[in-house]
Write an enzyme that holds these catalytic residues in place. Sequence first.
Site, PDB file in Angstrom:
ATOM      1  CB  SER A   1      -0.960  -0.053   1.196  1.00  0.00           C
ATOM      2  OG  SER A   1      -2.013   0.877   1.039  1.00  0.00           O
TER       3      SER A   1
ATOM      4  CG  ASP B   1      -7.146  -2.714  -3.252  1.00  0.00           C
ATOM      5  OD1 ASP B   1      -7.815  -1.957  -2.515  1.00  0.00           O
ATOM      6  OD2 ASP B   1      -5.917  -2.820  -3.177  1.00  0.00           O
TER       7      ASP B   1
ATOM      8  CG  HIS C   1      -5.776  -2.588   0.508  1.00  0.00           C
ATOM      9  ND1 HIS C   1      -5.197  -2.053  -0.615  1.00  0.00           N
ATOM     10  CD2 HIS C   1      -5.086  -2.088   1.581  1.00  0.00           C
ATOM     11  CE1 HIS C   1      -4.209  -1.243  -0.251  1.00  0.00           C
ATOM     12  NE2 HIS C   1      -4.121  -1.264   1.061  1.00  0.00           N
TER      13      HIS C   1
END
Length: 267
Positions: free
Chosen positions: A107, A212, A242
């Site tokens: 991320s 996601d 995610h």
Amino acid sequence: MADPTQHLVPCSNGDVFVRTWAPPEPTWLALVVHGYGEHGGRYHRVADQLVAEGALVCAPDHRGHGRSPGERVLIDDAERIVDDLEALHARLAAEHPELPVVLIGHSLGGMFATRLAQRDQEQFRGVVLSAPVLGTWHVLDLLENTQLPDTPIDPESLSRDLGVGRDYVADPLVWHGAFKRSTLMAIDRCLLAIHEGPQLDLPTLWLHGEDDELVPAEDTRTGIDRIRGRNFHEHHYAGARHEVFNETNGADVIRDVVAFVRREISR
């Protein structure tokens, strides 16, 4: 599940809290770069699986995150986070000069890992980017508001394994408050710096869940297309959200990572 060693490590901008998981005879080193609002301790399952594959796993908490000092989730300059990672890597490389190093960034950690790799690609054997924040990110639209709204992460957006979301909500080391304007501005500047920086010609693996919603793959691709070099690979997972490492098919994701690493460190 082995407990990590835990210690404060002096870095460029002060001490950083670091967890380390070690096998008896490591053959490579994984530097894990966590995402926004979380901490390195959330990667214990990933670490266990990588240790079983010969990795010495090091997972720092960014400044202002987890057990590291600093105002919570305040990032006034993303380059300072990258400075800390660079200093930690230099320390690890000096302690284990025989081990090839692979960056694994998730991320927002994928953004930091990309920026670190751009600085000196020769220092790393490869980079693994899990749902990285690159290109565009819809969260930055919050900057259009005079006062930033409190928009907590929906825990069900993390994984189809709903226990992952419950653990996230219950974790006292995870930030559950609002974004800070200076942090979003720092992210915006870092994305621009990455766009203007060099391509990644070192081996790079991009992992992303097709469902996601936090960091949509189509937004990330706008950044990936700018930095992808000659040795680039990607895996997209149907139905995954995610946190692909914490997904119901997480074992498959780890196998893809290990296959990538083994191929590259054997060259």
